[in-house]
Design an enzyme around this catalytic site. Structure first.
Site, PDB file in Angstrom:
ATOM      1  N   ASP A   1      -0.049  -5.980   1.069  1.00 44.10           N
ATOM      2  CA  ASP A   1      -0.190  -7.352   0.557  1.00 44.10           C
ATOM      3  C   ASP A   1       1.045  -8.078   0.033  1.00 44.10           C
ATOM      4  OD1 ASP A   1      -0.208  -5.584  -1.609  1.00 44.10           O
ATOM      5  OD2 ASP A   1      -2.155  -6.173  -2.390  1.00 44.10           O
TER       6      ASP A   1
ATOM      7  N   GLU B   1       4.795  -0.777 -10.075  1.00 44.83           N
ATOM      8  CA  GLU B   1       3.977  -1.265 -11.196  1.00 44.83           C
ATOM      9  C   GLU B   1       4.843  -1.654 -12.388  1.00 44.83           C
ATOM     10  OE1 GLU B   1       0.909  -2.046 -11.110  1.00 44.83           O
ATOM     11  OE2 GLU B   1       0.024  -0.926  -9.459  1.00 44.83           O
TER      12      GLU B   1
ATOM     13  N   GLU C   1      -7.427 -11.858  -7.517  1.00 38.90           N
ATOM     14  CA  GLU C   1      -7.001 -12.464  -6.244  1.00 38.90           C
ATOM     15  C   GLU C   1      -7.847 -13.651  -5.784  1.00 38.90           C
ATOM     16  OE1 GLU C   1      -7.375  -9.169  -6.740  1.00 38.90           O
ATOM     17  OE2 GLU C   1      -5.264  -8.586  -6.815  1.00 38.90           O
TER      18      GLU C   1
ATOM     19  N   ARG D   1       4.917  -5.586 -13.584  1.00 40.09           N
ATOM     20  CA  ARG D   1       4.303  -5.887 -14.885  1.00 40.09           C
ATOM     21  C   ARG D   1       5.353  -5.992 -15.982  1.00 40.09           C
ATOM     22  NH1 ARG D   1      -1.698  -3.165 -14.754  1.00 40.09           N
ATOM     23  NH2 ARG D   1      -1.628  -2.545 -12.578  1.00 40.09           N
TER      24      ARG D   1
HETATM   25  C1  DMJ Z   1      -1.939  -6.653  -9.653  1.00 41.05           C
HETATM   26  O1  DMJ Z   1      -1.311  -5.676 -10.385  1.00 41.05           O
HETATM   27  C2  DMJ Z   1      -1.023  -7.299  -8.688  1.00 41.05           C
HETATM   28  O2  DMJ Z   1      -1.580  -8.481  -8.285  1.00 41.05           O
HETATM   29  C3  DMJ Z   1      -0.735  -6.444  -7.502  1.00 41.05           C
HETATM   30  O3  DMJ Z   1       0.039  -7.099  -6.540  1.00 41.05           O
HETATM   31  C4  DMJ Z   1      -1.965  -5.928  -6.855  1.00 41.05           C
HETATM   32  N1  DMJ Z   1      -3.114  -5.962  -7.620  1.00 41.05           N
HETATM   33  C5  DMJ Z   1      -3.175  -6.067  -9.019  1.00 41.05           C
HETATM   34  C6  DMJ Z   1      -4.397  -6.819  -9.467  1.00 41.05           C
HETATM   35  O4  DMJ Z   1      -5.461  -6.710  -8.658  1.00 41.05           O
END
Ligand code: DMJ
Length: 646
Positions: free
Chosen positions: A407, A274, A541, A278
């Protein structure tokens, strides 16, 4: 200096030897027979004839000339001479501190010194020979490596002095800001998205400035433990969105906050993934868009702090890391102490840029090693399980998903190839092979004709698709162009099908916003059946996929679908103090969860804005988006992005 030494060694390879011998035994004693000594005085001067005297004189003067020549004209002899004739302090010290300071010890030391000099000269000679055998481009390369070493040394141990980063000439990639679309409706819609961003940002600024996120209903700050005690997630996540929307007053206020308050010296445990997507991603984008050094410095500083996470027997990083102690561990719930595929597999893009901007190759090496570990492992049906033990290097539970836990690993394989200007062939192969395995084992069509990507548990399919999985439509569209074996059209169809399914998951709810997960069993299609899967937390998404599909097809339905989402957000998520998620998208009226997620500003609103912008705003041939929608420039192979390295 090194060059001079090498040159003298080349020209006078045995320069040490005659002087050594001369110094030890020759000078005073050897000259005695030729000087007027008491002994000589006792010999009869007439015992030499004139010719003999002349010859002797000649020999004598030739010898003297030779000695003086050797003393004054042989190169680099001064140090040696000073040691021999003038007893330099270095030699003196050496003699005194050596094991034996007697005459014979001194001679031994001298021999050692001389032997070392000889060895150095021989080494220099060999190096000089090597250099002479090299091609000019190899010599150039050596010079670059030497330069890099010097830069690294000037940055201190391990390149940690972020105030002293190497010079990088900043060149802004094209399309950092856009222009008004010609079509009035699109222009208005784009302006509307900017207004939404302003409401989200102003509310955060007013009620939660400096906190990680905003609680828009209770109008206060909210801090998630994903970031330990690092603060300002919304500020860093929103920087690039503010910039591309040309909200420069807000961007400047955010920059000022970063300069004065963003602090990574915290004794707290953070999520490596995270914080990377971010904070590191947000700072990198802000740097590439604005050219402001503070962002590069902060990104590298944070990157350095994340490096201890890789201290595991395999180099697969821990999920959690204490930024102060550098101690890592994994989520207690993860199968057998495993690291998570979507977490350790979603560092590549940022870390490649960190190496580029810091001159420290360690970042790139760490993420390339992750690939090595993965490539050594057997993959069940070609699939990548979500759990991998960082100690043993073995898979944990065989659970495979293109949604949560898996993902963005797939996303980063594709984008690593694209970001490398399509030079990263390994990333490319891994992506297309993985996609093939996903198509074969996970992709299914419902009886109602909806394509979905199911989850795989030890060989059994769970017919559920997460909101998170909906990003895959955009990913598959983005990769379709490079698909091997003539599969471009096929993959574009798949992408369009997934976009349609995800749109259906929105359309089949009361609020016209999609649930966290929807199922294709028990007589339902694209509907959440479990209460704990009915929430919507402002995730991006589905809109992300619309944006990619719009760019690649220009089919107006994607803008329409995006606009439907805007209306639903305005109607059900907008509150006086910002935007909030909702607890049940099937309930007729929204029950707010009171969180304005930072990714709403970083991703959802950015993708919406780009959906209603022209294609030359952050064009795909110059930018790739990290998984938090932070744009990172393609590293061009023709080096046009690196003017100072041409
Ligand atoms: C985001 O922080 C990023 O896209 C991450 O890969 C997964 N999901 C959240 C938002 O849904």
């Amino acid at each position: 200096m090194k060059c001079l030494t090498r040159l003298s060694a080349l020209l006078y390879p045995a320069v040490g030897r005659p002087l050594v011998e001369g110094r030890g035994k020759m000078p005073v004693a050897t000259l005695l027979p030729f000087t007027a000594t008491p002994n000589r005085k006792s010999a009869s001067p007439t015992s030499f004839r004139l010719t003999e005297k002349f010859i002797l004189l000649l020999v004598f003067s030739a010898f003297i000339t030779l000695c003086f020549g050797a003393i004054f004209f042989l190169p680099d002899s001064s140090k040696l001479l000073s040691g021999v004739f003038f007893h330099s302090s270095a030699v003196e010290t050496n003699t005194r501190t050596g094991p034996d300071s007697s005459d014979s010890g001194s001679a031994g030391n001298d021999d050692r010194v001389l032997a070392k000099i000889r060895k150095d000269h021989e080494k220099a000679l060999l190096e000089a020979k090597d250099t002479l055998q090299k091609r000019p481009d190899e010599i150039k390369q050596d010079i670059i490596i030497e330069k890099e070493k010097v830069v690294k040394e000037s940055m201190g141990q391990g390149g940690k002095d972020v105030n002293n980063l190497p010079f990088v000439e900043y060149r802004r990639p094209p399309g950092a800001t856009g222009h008004e679309p010609l079509d009035p409706e699109t222009r208005d819609r784009r302006a509307k998205i900017k207004e939404m961003m302003k409401h989200a940002w102003d509310s955060y600024r007013r009620y939660a400035w400096g906190s990680n996120e905003l609680r828009p209903v209770s109008k206060q700050g909210h801090s998630s433990n994903l970031f330990g005690s690092i603060k300002g997630a919304t500020i860093v996540d929103a920087l690039d969105t503010l910039y591309i929307m040309e909200m420069f007053e807000e961007f400047d206020a955010a920059t000022d906050w970063v300069e004065k308050n963003l602090d990574f010296n915290v004794n707290a445990e953070v999520s490596v993934f995270e914080v990377n997507i971010r904070f590191v991603g947000g700072l990198l984008s802000a740097y590439y868009l604005s050219g402001k050094e503070v962002f590069r410095r902060k990104a590298v500083e944070l990157g350095e702090k994340l490096l201890p996470a890789f201290k595991t027997p395999t180099g697969i990083p821990w999920a959690l890391l204490n930024l102060k102690s550098g101690i890592g561990r994994n989520w207690p719930w993860a199968s057998g102490g495993s690291s998570i595929l979507a977490e350790y597999g979603t560092l590549h893009l940022e870390f490649m840029h960190l190496s580029k901007l810091s001159g420290n190759p360690e970042f790139a090496q760490k993420v390339m090693n992750i690939r090595k570990v993965l490539n050594r492992l057997d993959k069940p049906q070609g699939l990548y399980p979500n759990y991998l033990n960082p100690n043993s290097g073995q898979w944990g539970q065989h659970h495979v998903s293109v949604g949560g836990l898996g993902d963005s690993f797939y996303e980063y394989l594709l984008k690593a190839w694209l970001m490398s200007d399509k030079t990263d062939e390994e990333g490319k192969k891994m992506y297309y092979d993985a996609l093939q395995a996903i198509e074969t084992n996970l992709m299914r069509k419902s009886s109602g004709g909806l394509t979905y990507i199911a989850e795989w548990k030890g060989g059994l399919l769970e017919h559920k698709m997460g909101h998170l999985t909906c990003f895959a439509g955009g990913m598959i569209a983005l990769g379709a162009d490079g698909a091997p074996g003539d599969k471009t059209g096929h993959q574009m169809e798949q992408a369009a099908e997934i976009a349609r399914t995800c749109h259906e998951s929105y359309a089949r709810t009361a609020l016209k916003l999609g649930p966290e997960a929807f199922r294709f069993d028990g007589g339902v299609e694209a509907i959440a059946t479990r209460q704990n899967e009915k929430y919507f937390i402002l995730r991006p998404e589905v809109i992300e996929t619309y944006m990619y599909m719009w760019r690649f097809t220009h089919d107006p339905k994607y803008r329409e679908w995006g606009w439907e989402a805007v209306q639903a957000l305005e109607q059900h998520c907008k509150v006086e103090g910002g935007y909030s998620g909702v607890r049940d998208v099937y309930a007729p009226t929204p029950n707010h969860d009171d969180v304005q997620q930072s990714f709403y500003l970083a991703e959802t609103l950015k993708y919406l804005y780009l959906l209603f912008s022209d294609d030359d705003h952050l064009p795909f041939d110059h930018w790739v988006f990290n998984t938090e929608a932070h744009p990172l420039p393609v590293i061009k192979k023709d080096k046009t992005d690196r003017p100072n390295e041409k």
